[in-house]
Design a protein around this motif. Structure first.
Motif, mmCIF file in Angstrom:
data_model
loop_
_atom_site.group_PDB
_atom_site.id
_atom_site.type_symbol
_atom_site.label_atom_id
_atom_site.label_comp_id
_atom_site.label_asym_id
_atom_site.label_seq_id
_atom_site.Cartn_x
_atom_site.Cartn_y
_atom_site.Cartn_z
ATOM 1 N N ALA A 25 8.322 -49.788 -11.295
ATOM 2 C CA ALA A 25 7.221 -49.541 -10.363
ATOM 3 C C ALA A 25 6.066 -48.792 -11.023
ATOM 4 O O ALA A 25 4.897 -49.119 -10.802
ATOM 5 C CB ALA A 25 7.726 -48.756 -9.152
ATOM 6 N N GLU A 26 6.370 -47.779 -11.825
ATOM 7 C CA GLU A 26 5.315 -46.924 -12.381
ATOM 8 C C GLU A 26 4.736 -47.426 -13.692
ATOM 9 O O GLU A 26 3.570 -47.177 -13.981
ATOM 10 C CB GLU A 26 5.835 -45.493 -12.545
ATOM 11 N N LEU A 27 5.556 -48.108 -14.524
ATOM 12 C CA LEU A 27 5.090 -48.513 -15.847
ATOM 13 C C LEU A 27 5.182 -50.016 -16.092
ATOM 14 O O LEU A 27 4.770 -50.492 -17.153
ATOM 15 C CB LEU A 27 5.886 -47.773 -16.933
ATOM 16 N N GLY A 28 5.745 -50.746 -15.141
ATOM 17 C CA GLY A 28 5.878 -52.183 -15.301
ATOM 18 C C GLY A 28 6.937 -52.607 -16.301
ATOM 19 O O GLY A 28 6.911 -53.729 -16.802
ATOM 20 N N TRP A 29 7.895 -51.713 -16.587
ATOM 21 C CA TRP A 29 8.918 -52.034 -17.575
ATOM 22 C C TRP A 29 9.895 -53.055 -17.019
ATOM 23 O O TRP A 29 10.172 -53.085 -15.818
ATOM 24 C CB TRP A 29 9.657 -50.778 -18.008
ATOM 25 N N ASP A 30 10.444 -53.870 -17.900
ATOM 26 C CA ASP A 30 11.375 -54.916 -17.499
ATOM 27 C C ASP A 30 12.818 -54.384 -17.437
ATOM 28 O O ASP A 30 13.059 -53.194 -17.671
ATOM 29 C CB ASP A 30 11.243 -56.142 -18.404
ATOM 30 N N THR A 31 13.742 -55.287 -17.142
ATOM 31 C CA THR A 31 15.138 -54.867 -16.951
ATOM 32 C C THR A 31 15.841 -54.465 -18.246
ATOM 33 O O THR A 31 16.943 -53.920 -18.194
ATOM 34 C CB THR A 31 15.956 -55.963 -16.243
ATOM 35 N N SER A 32 15.207 -54.682 -19.398
ATOM 36 C CA SER A 32 15.833 -54.213 -20.643
ATOM 37 C C SER A 32 15.933 -52.691 -20.655
ATOM 38 O O SER A 32 16.861 -52.133 -21.251
ATOM 39 C CB SER A 32 15.083 -54.725 -21.878
ATOM 40 N N PHE A 33 15.011 -52.013 -19.973
ATOM 41 C CA PHE A 33 15.102 -50.553 -19.891
ATOM 42 C C PHE A 33 16.282 -50.152 -19.011
ATOM 43 O O PHE A 33 17.058 -49.277 -19.365
ATOM 44 C CB PHE A 33 13.809 -49.936 -19.357
ATOM 45 N N GLU A 34 16.426 -50.807 -17.873
ATOM 46 C CA GLU A 34 17.562 -50.525 -16.993
ATOM 47 C C GLU A 34 18.875 -50.793 -17.726
ATOM 48 O O GLU A 34 19.841 -50.031 -17.585
ATOM 49 C CB GLU A 34 17.464 -51.366 -15.727
ATOM 50 N N ALA A 35 18.914 -51.852 -18.539
ATOM 51 C CA ALA A 35 20.117 -52.167 -19.313
ATOM 52 C C ALA A 35 20.417 -51.062 -20.326
ATOM 53 O O ALA A 35 21.588 -50.695 -20.526
ATOM 54 C CB ALA A 35 19.951 -53.506 -20.021
ATOM 55 N N LEU A 36 19.382 -50.518 -20.962
ATOM 56 C CA LEU A 36 19.581 -49.412 -21.894
ATOM 57 C C LEU A 36 20.158 -48.199 -21.168
ATOM 58 O O LEU A 36 21.117 -47.571 -21.642
ATOM 59 C CB LEU A 36 18.262 -49.036 -22.578
ATOM 60 N N VAL A 37 19.602 -47.868 -20.017
ATOM 61 C CA VAL A 37 20.110 -46.733 -19.239
ATOM 62 C C VAL A 37 21.551 -46.998 -18.813
ATOM 63 O O VAL A 37 22.402 -46.109 -18.879
ATOM 64 C CB VAL A 37 19.208 -46.420 -18.032
ATOM 65 N N ALA A 38 21.850 -48.226 -18.412
ATOM 66 C CA ALA A 38 23.222 -48.574 -18.022
ATOM 67 C C ALA A 38 24.184 -48.366 -19.184
ATOM 68 O O ALA A 38 25.307 -47.881 -18.988
ATOM 69 C CB ALA A 38 23.279 -50.017 -17.527
ATOM 70 N N LYS A 39 23.758 -48.712 -20.394
ATOM 71 C CA LYS A 39 24.611 -48.508 -21.576
ATOM 72 C C LYS A 39 24.832 -47.017 -21.833
ATOM 73 O O LYS A 39 25.957 -46.590 -22.092
ATOM 74 C CB LYS A 39 24.012 -49.182 -22.801
ATOM 75 N N ILE A 40 23.762 -46.226 -21.762
ATOM 76 C CA ILE A 40 23.872 -44.778 -21.977
ATOM 77 C C ILE A 40 24.831 -44.175 -20.953
ATOM 78 O O ILE A 40 25.740 -43.407 -21.293
ATOM 79 C CB ILE A 40 22.486 -44.112 -21.894
#
Length: 166
Positions: A25-40
Motif C-alpha cells: 500500500a505505501e511503497l507499491g512493493w510486490d509479493t516478493s517482499f512478503e515472501a522474504l518476510v515469510a521466510k524470516i
C-alpha cells in the motif's frame, strides 16, 4: 502501548500479513517482499535460540500494531529484522519502544554489535535507528520487490570499546 514477546496464536501470520499489506500500500512493493518476510518469520519459528534471539509485538488498545525481531547474525553480531509500525500506531512511540527492546535484548544476550538492513527513503525508521546509535555503513543500489531501491546496511556497537561486560 504494550510491548510483549511474540508467541500468541496469530502473531507469526500477522507479522507476514502486515508487512505484505503495508509495504504494498505505501511503497507499491510486490509479493516478493512478503515472501522474504515469510521466510524470516518461518526460520525464526522453526528454530531459534531463546537465549540469543527474540521477537516482540507492539499492541495498542489490545490490537497488534507493530513488531521487531532480534536474530543471530554470528557469534558476536545480532541482526534487527522486520521492524514495522502500523499507520494506526504511528506517533505513539511504538517504533522507538520496539527498537529499544530489541537493542537491550541483544546487549543482554552478549552480542558486541548489531546490524540491520533497510532501504533508503524510510525517513521515520531512519530517525529511530539514528536515535538508537545506528550508523549507515553501506549503500547498494539494487532491484528488489519490483522496484529499484538503495539497500542500506546500518550498524552499531553494543559494548564500550575494549569492554566485554554489560
Amino acid at each position: 502501548m504494550l510491548i510483549r514477546p511474540l508467541g500468541r496464536p496469530g502473531d507469526l501470520g500477522w507479522v507476514v500479513q502486515a508487512h505484505g499489506e503495508l509495504y504494498a500500500a505505501e511503497l507499491g512493493w510486490d509479493t516478493s517482499f512478503e515472501a522474504l518476510v515469510a521466510k524470516i518469520v518461518g526460520d525464526y519459528a522453526a528454530d531459534h535460540d531463546t537465549a540469543r534471539e527474540g521477537a516482540w509485538i507492539a499492541e495498542l488498545d489490545g490490537r497488534r500494531v507493530g513488531c521487531v525481531f532480534c536474530v543471530r547474525e554470528d557469534d558476536t553480531t545480532a541482526k534487527l529484522r522486520v521492524l514495522l509500525v502500523h499507520p494506526d500506531a504511528r506517533g505513539h512511540g511504538a517504533g522507538n519502544e520496539l527498537v529499544s527492546t530489541c537493542v537491550e535484548f541483544a546487549r543482554n544476550a552478549g552480542y558486541d554489535r548489531m546490524v540491520l538492513w533497510t532501504v533508503d527513503g524510510l525517513a521515520s525508521a531512519r530517525k529511530i535507528y539514528e536515535a538508537h546509535g545506528f550508523e549507515l555503513a553501506e549503500e547498494t543500489p539494487q532491484h528488489s520487490f519490483g522496484h529499484d531501491v538503495v539497500g542500506q546496511l546500518w550498524a552499531r556497537e553494543l559494548r564500550a570499546s575494549g569492554s566485554r561486560t554489560a
